[in-house]
Structures are given as C-alpha cells and as structure tokens.
Design a protein around this motif. Structure first.
Motif, short mmCIF file in Angstrom:
data_model
loop_
_atom_site.label_atom_id
_atom_site.label_comp_id
_atom_site.label_asym_id
_atom_site.label_seq_id
_atom_site.Cartn_x
_atom_site.Cartn_y
_atom_site.Cartn_z
N THR A 72 0.69 17.11 -0.39
CA THR A 72 0.42 16.75 -1.65
C THR A 72 1.22 15.65 -1.83
OG1 THR A 72 0.74 19.12 -2.22
CG2 THR A 72 0.57 17.71 -3.89
N PHE A 73 2.56 15.44 -1.66
CA PHE A 73 3.41 14.30 -2.20
C PHE A 73 3.15 13.14 -1.21
CE2 PHE A 73 5.27 17.80 -4.29
CZ PHE A 73 5.56 17.15 -5.74
N SER A 74 2.77 13.08 -0.04
CA SER A 74 2.68 11.88 0.90
C SER A 74 1.45 11.23 0.62
CB SER A 74 2.74 12.36 2.48
OG SER A 74 1.38 13.04 2.73
N THR A 75 1.49 10.00 0.35
CA THR A 75 0.50 9.15 0.03
C THR A 75 -0.21 8.56 1.31
OG1 THR A 75 1.78 8.04 -1.91
CG2 THR A 75 -0.14 6.93 -1.26
N PRO A 76 -1.65 8.97 1.28
CA PRO A 76 -2.30 8.51 2.54
C PRO A 76 -2.05 7.30 2.73
CG PRO A 76 -3.80 9.98 1.08
CD PRO A 76 -2.53 9.54 0.35
N ASN A 77 -2.21 6.96 4.11
CA ASN A 77 -2.23 5.63 4.67
C ASN A 77 -3.09 5.02 4.43
OD1 ASN A 77 -0.85 3.79 6.36
ND2 ASN A 77 -1.32 4.48 8.25
N HIS A 78 -2.97 3.57 4.05
CA HIS A 78 -4.14 2.55 3.54
C HIS A 78 -4.92 3.16 2.59
CE1 HIS A 78 -3.38 0.54 7.29
NE2 HIS A 78 -3.72 1.49 8.27
N HIS A 79 -4.15 3.95 1.71
CA HIS A 79 -4.80 4.32 0.23
C HIS A 79 -4.98 2.92 -0.47
CE1 HIS A 79 -5.52 5.72 -3.74
NE2 HIS A 79 -5.62 7.09 -3.10
N PRO A 80 -6.12 2.64 -0.84
CA PRO A 80 -6.45 1.45 -1.65
C PRO A 80 -5.42 0.90 -2.65
CG PRO A 80 -8.39 2.95 -2.01
CD PRO A 80 -7.40 3.57 -0.84
N LYS A 81 -4.96 1.97 -3.22
CA LYS A 81 -4.10 1.62 -4.39
C LYS A 81 -2.55 1.56 -4.12
CE LYS A 81 -6.44 4.01 -8.28
NZ LYS A 81 -6.30 5.15 -9.14
N SER A 82 -2.29 1.91 -2.72
CA SER A 82 -1.00 1.79 -2.14
C SER A 82 -0.37 0.51 -1.71
CB SER A 82 -0.80 3.13 -1.07
OG SER A 82 -1.21 2.53 0.14
N GLN A 83 0.97 0.43 -1.86
CA GLN A 83 1.40 -0.78 -1.19
C GLN A 83 2.05 -0.60 0.14
OE1 GLN A 83 1.50 -3.57 -3.02
NE2 GLN A 83 1.37 -2.93 -5.12
N PRO A 84 1.85 -1.61 1.00
CA PRO A 84 2.37 -1.32 2.32
C PRO A 84 3.80 -1.44 2.85
CG PRO A 84 1.44 -3.47 2.22
CD PRO A 84 1.35 -2.84 0.77
N PHE A 85 4.41 -1.06 1.84
CA PHE A 85 6.09 -1.18 1.96
C PHE A 85 6.50 0.27 1.60
CE2 PHE A 85 4.56 -5.01 0.13
CZ PHE A 85 4.76 -5.86 1.31
N PHE A 86 7.82 0.30 2.26
CA PHE A 86 8.50 1.58 2.24
C PHE A 86 10.01 1.43 1.34
CE2 PHE A 86 5.80 1.43 5.75
CZ PHE A 86 4.95 2.64 5.67
N ASP A 87 9.93 1.98 0.50
CA ASP A 87 11.30 1.67 -0.67
C ASP A 87 11.70 2.84 -1.14
OD1 ASP A 87 9.09 1.68 -2.38
OD2 ASP A 87 9.78 -0.24 -3.31
N HIS A 88 11.09 3.91 -1.01
CA HIS A 88 11.77 5.05 -1.69
C HIS A 88 11.74 6.33 -0.75
CE1 HIS A 88 7.53 5.20 -3.30
NE2 HIS A 88 7.81 6.54 -3.80
N VAL A 89 12.52 7.47 -0.90
CA VAL A 89 12.56 8.64 -0.37
C VAL A 89 12.57 9.74 -1.13
CG1 VAL A 89 13.79 10.10 1.30
CG2 VAL A 89 14.06 7.61 1.16
N PHE A 90 11.52 10.90 -1.09
CA PHE A 90 11.27 11.94 -1.70
C PHE A 90 12.20 13.02 -1.00
CE2 PHE A 90 7.00 11.57 -3.86
CZ PHE A 90 7.59 10.50 -4.57
N THR A 91 13.21 13.61 -1.52
CA THR A 91 13.96 14.49 -1.06
C THR A 91 13.83 15.69 -1.43
OG1 THR A 91 15.76 12.68 -0.84
CG2 THR A 91 16.49 14.86 -0.09
N PHE A 92 13.45 16.84 -0.39
CA PHE A 92 13.24 18.03 -0.90
C PHE A 92 14.50 18.95 0.00
CE2 PHE A 92 9.19 16.50 -1.12
CZ PHE A 92 8.47 16.98 -2.23
N SER A 93 15.33 19.54 -0.78
CA SER A 93 16.24 20.50 -0.03
C SER A 93 16.40 21.76 -0.86
CB SER A 93 17.37 19.76 -0.11
OG SER A 93 18.04 19.22 -1.05
N ILE A 94 16.81 22.88 0.23
CA ILE A 94 16.94 24.09 -0.37
C ILE A 94 18.35 24.27 -0.58
CG2 ILE A 94 16.60 26.48 0.25
CD1 ILE A 94 14.13 25.65 1.92
N LEU A 95 18.74 25.05 -1.56
CA LEU A 95 20.12 25.63 -2.03
C LEU A 95 20.11 26.58 -2.99
CD1 LEU A 95 22.50 22.44 -2.96
CD2 LEU A 95 22.83 24.38 -1.30
#
Lengths: 312, 297
Positions: free
Chosen positions: A174-197
């Motif tokens: 769900t949360f990962s943007t597909p590679n080469h999605h036309p609306k996406s930017q080719p840079f990596f500047d954020h992290v989604f963190t899922f952790s269980i507590l």
C-alpha cells in the motif's frame, strides 16, 4: 516471464557489484543539466484509494489528506454514506482502477477506524487509529518532496508472528510508491517507520536531512491498533482477532466506572457508619453532671455572660 | 423421578456454591448474567495461505522495504523493558528515530549499490509536501521557542544575582552592627575605668589614612556626586541666600580675572604693542593727512 528475466539481470548486476565492492560509489547528486530519463519502466501499477465515511473529525480528515499528499499513487473519492454496506467499496475500487484501499471510518464523532484492504480478493484489516498528529502541526519541522518515494522501515517483530507479517506485506504494497510512477520524483528523502510496541503499530514519517543519518520528523504520526483480520476485502472469514484490543467504548466505560466507584464507595461508607452507630449505647442519668462546672477562663460563647469573677 | 431428584440435588449444590461465592465477595447482588469468554481466532494456516496468495514477487527497488533491528549494541539493555518504553515518550520516540536512522543508512547504501542516485541537486525545485507558508510558520515557531528559552534563562540568572546581592548586603549590615556594638561596649568599659585606652582610637590616630571599613568610601561617594557639587557651588551651601546678589564695595571693585586694567585701559598703540619698523615710513592718521593735503595747496 518477462519479470523473471529482469530479476536475473539484476542478480548479475549485484554479482558484479560484489566483485568490485564499494570501490566506485557513484556521486549521489543528479545534475539538472542531465537529460531527463524517460520513465518507461512503470510496471507496478498499484493504486490506492484513500477516502472516508461521513462523520470523521477534522483531525482524521487532515490525516487522510496528508496521506494523499505523501502517496502519489493514491486516488481520492467523495465521502461514503454511513448507511452503505462496506463491500460496496470493492466496486468503487474497481471503478477507480485501484487495487488497494485505505478507508477511514468515524464513529461517534470521536473514534477513528481505518480499513486497509487488498481490494478484490483480500485480505483486509480493521484498525483503531489512536493518537493522531497531522503534518500541519508546527512541531513537525521536516519537509520533503511531495512525491518522492519513501523507504519503508519495519520492526523485526513483524516477522515473528503471522498476522504481523500479513500486515507488513499489506503495508508494503500500500505505502510504497511504485518505481517510475509518472507522478513520483526520483529521489529518496523520507522514511516511513512502522514499529510494534504495546501490541500496536506506530507510524512515523522522517525526513532524511543528510545522508549520514540525521533525521527530522515530517508527520503525520498515528498508532494503529489492529482489531480484526479478514480473509476477503471488507468481509469474509476472520483470520485473526486481536486479544489485546479494548474497544474505545469499553475503555471509556471503565474510566467512568472508576469515577463512579468513588461516589458509590462514599455512600457505602456512610451506610456502614449508620449501621455501626446505633443511637445510645448506655443509659446515663442526665442530672449526674449538674455540678460539673468549668472555670470562667475556659468559658466560651454565651457561657461567658453567666460567669463573672468578683474583683479582689 | 429419579432424574428429577438428581437435578434437585445438583441445583442445591450449585446454590451452596453460589452462596459461598457471594460470601467471599466474588458475586455481587443483582442480576448475574453468565458471559461466555471471548473467542480469539488465530487461524495460522489460513493466514499462511493468504500471505502466499497475495504476496507480490517484486524486486526490492519496487518495494523499498527494510526490516531493521534498532536495538543492537548499547541500546539493547534499554529495550528490554518494552512496556515501559511505550509509556516513556522520549525513549519511545528515540527507538523509532533509531529504527528510521538505520533504515535510512542501510537503504541509501543499498540504493547506491544498485547505482541509483538519491540526492537531488541544489537547483532542483519541485512541489514539497509542506508549503513555503507553512515552513515559514514552523521557522517562526522555532525561533520563538528559542527566544523564550533565552529570556527565561536570563531572568533566572538575574534572580540568582539579586538573591546573592541581598545576602551580601545582609552580611555587611550585620557586620557593621556588630562593630558598633563592640565599640559601644569598649566605650562603656573605658568610662567605668575597666580599660586604659580605646583601641579603635589608637588604630585611627597614628595614621590618619586608616579608616573604618564601614566608612571606607564615604568621602569618595560624596565626591562622586558631581551634580550636587556643582549645585553647591552655584547656589551656595548653607548660610544666607537673601541679598546674595547685591553689589558691595568689594564686588564693584572686583572686575574679575578676565578683565585687567593694565591691559584693557592701555592706549591703542600700547595695547597692540606694535612696534614701528625702522625701514618703512609711518602713515599718518586721516585728519593729519588732510591737513597736510590742504597745506600743499
């Protein structure tokens, strides 16, 4: 078939990489005068429908909008009526060409539930959303490109139990943007963190400031408390029920009972005092203490007037 | 019949049980409804099947997921009590932060290995998740908070200083009082004839420069007030103020220092002190020149 070939190619590349390990790392910067690459390799056509039912709070609405801005592969839909059956959503997804769905459901104008579902064939999970902080809060100081692809970070606990790994797979899709999605930017500047507590999933979104690993939070942040895992999309057989889940209604009831108990205890105490003090315990002659007097110095109130001491 | 009896005996037994439960406080008065314990489904086989079914076998670059263990090394001990971490805001956030940090580091390294560039150039502008207006607000808020902290720190320092000053002043006052008391005692003793001489007088007389510590800078202070000095000088200090501006014989004779008869009542030539240069003929005054002119005619 084509996919398999591609995987082989990448394996070869990675082997080559292993041969000359870390010897030549490319400069991380892309220069703007390079000719833009044509994005032809958009194979993963995942789309996520993000929408809500009527009667969600403003905070939930903002959260939903934040998710839409962070996920370029998302689609929106107008709010759904509360009376509509949930499996209608499957048809909506089909019409919108979406294969995943995040559906927010507000109850009692205060509780927020979220459905995450793999649309035509399931599975789907229902969560209670707690502790929502949106991106527009001023204490979240980070910022990122609107449509850059996030890195997804998972706790090792996700691999320990099967229901967690099922949720993990669902989140990845769900949360990962597909590679080469036309609306996406080719840079990596954020992290989604899922952790269980505490048997809950905590979501955080961080900006990567520098490549040496300094981060700033962007938001939104929320906690997902899983309730049920279904086999189908928005229905079907139940695969898992969270034993630790306490519904917000019950929680509130417990809180209220705690307060009410205070009053009940007091009433009980009063009653027991009444039963313990049974009027007169021993019959005394009231004339016994006629001659018991007090000295004038000890007199108080009206009794002062009855006393006087003659001058010496 | 027989069966009926047995059921009766059963009910009697359960009654006694209930009574016992009521006595021990497990049972509350009122309507008691039996609640079946909640069924918690955990269909492992079904989940396994479902997971296999809907799993996408995509490359990593499509998914960008990483499972990292942030609790390695130093922080492991802290992570042991995970319950307390959930309640402790700071430690919880720290855990998430560390997880994200390791992910970022590992993920970027992985991307670099796949020969994918990650950083954007300085001159690359694109729409951001948060608008510029919003970021401006954020910056203002940060600044405000910083200023508030600074201000409070300053106030704290000032407060401490004042407290210290008050303490010092009190000490000085106490010391002065003590000295005075001692002196008075000494004088008393001297009067009564218990003592031959006064020590503090001795300490004062031989060298006049020595002073009591209390009056140490008394004269200095007096000198320091220049404004007062000037006013005293201008308006006088004590004495009669009336008729102060009348002329007297002395004052009328006094022409001040700036005026001297010797200089100002001199003749012009004397005053200027010009001396006739020997070579040049002197030019006579105007009347004389005219007279000379008439004579020539």
């Amino acid at each position: 078939m084509g996919k398999r070939k591609r995987t082989r190619v990448t394996e070869k590349v990675s082997e080559k990489e292993n041969v000359n390990k870390d010897i030549d790392i490319l400069p991380a910067i892309v220069y703007s005068d390079e000719p833009p690459k044509k994005q032809t390799k958009w194979t993963n056509k995942e789309r996520v429908l993000i929408f809500s039912s009527r009667g969600i709070s403003f905070r939930a609405r903002h959260l939903m909008i934040d998710l839409r801005t962070l996920m370029p592969h998302s689609k929106s839909e107008s709010k759904m009526d509360r009376k509509d059956k949930l499996f209608v959503i499957n048809e909506m997804c089909e019409m919108k060409n979406c294969t995943k769905c995040l559906f927010f459901e507000g109850k009692k104008k205060q509780d927020l539930y979220m459905w995450a579902s793999n649309c035509p064939r399931g599975p789907s999970v229902k969560f209670l959303v707690e502790n929502v902080h949106t991106m527009s809060e001023l204490k979240m100081t980070g910022n990122c490109l609107k449509a850059s692809r996030p890195l997804l970070s998972f706790d090792p606990t996700f691999d320990k139990e099967l229901h967690w790994s099922l949720m993990k797979e669902l989140f990845i899709q769900t949360f990962s943007t597909p590679n080469h999605h036309p609306k996406s930017q080719p840079f990596f500047d954020h992290v989604f963190t899922f952790s269980i507590l505490d048997n809950r999933i905590w979501f955080r979104n961080y900006q990567i400031l520098e490549e040496d690993g300094s981060l700033v939070e962007i938001g939104p942040r929320f906690v997902l408390n899983p309730i049920r895992l279904f086999e189908g999309s928005f229905g079907g057989a139940t695969l898992y029920v969270n034993p630790h889940y306490v519904s917000p209604n019950e929680h509130r009831r417990a809180l209220r009972a705690k307060v009410a108990k205070k009053y009940i205890n007091r009433v009980h105490a009063k009653k027991s005092l009444e039963t313990r003090n049974v009027g007169q315990s021993y019959i005394l002659d009231p004339t016994d203490d006629v001659f018991v007097t007090i000295s004038p110095e000890e007199a108080t109130g009206v009794a002062k007037n009855t006393f006087y001491r003659e001058a010496d | 019949m027989f069966g009926n009896e047995s059921s009766d005996s059963e009910s009697i037994e359960s009654d006694t049980e209930l009574q016992r439960a009521f006595e021990s406080g497990h049972l509350k008065p009122g309507l008691n409804v039996e609640v079946a314990p909640k069924q918690h489904i955990n269909n492992v086989a079904g989940m396994k099947h479902k997971l296999e079914e809907f799993k996408q076998h995509l490359e990593w670059i499509e998914r960008l997921d990483l499972t990292v263990d942030p609790s390695t090394g130093v922080h492991k001990a802290a992570e042991e009590q995970s319950d307390s971490v959930a309640d402790d805001d700071f430690r919880r956030e720290m855990k998430f932060y560390r997880q994200a940090q390791t992910t970022a580091l590992e993920g970027l390294a992985k991307l670099h290995k796949l020969r994918i560039k990650t950083r954007r150039p300085e001159d690359y502008f694109a729409e951001m998740a948060k608008s510029d207006d919003h970021m401006k607000k954020v910056r203002e808020k940060l600044l405000e908070r910083q200023l508030a902290i600074e201000r409070s720190e300053k106030a704290k320092k000032l407060r401490d200083l004042r407290k210290y000053g008050r303490k010092v002043q009190q000490e000085v006052l106490q010391k002065r009082q003590k000295e005075k008391k001692e002196m008075l005692d000494a004088v008393k003793k001297f009067r009564k004839g218990q003592k031959d001489k006064l020590e503090f007088l001795n300490s004062l007389e031989p060298n006049g420069t020595e002073q009591k510590p209390g009056q140490k800078n008394g004269d200095k202070k007096h000198l320091q007030n220049k404004r007062r000095d000037f006013k005293n000088k201008k308006f006088g200090f004590g004495g009669q103020k009336k008729r102060g501006k009348y002329n007297s014989s002395g004052s009328s004779a006094d022409v001040g220092e700036s005026f001297s008869i010797a200089v100002n009542q001199k003749r012009q030539s004397q005053k200027t002190g010009k001396k006739h240069k020997p070579g040049k003929p002197r030019r006579p005054g105007k009347s004389r020149r005219q007279k000379l002119k008439n004579r020539q005619r």
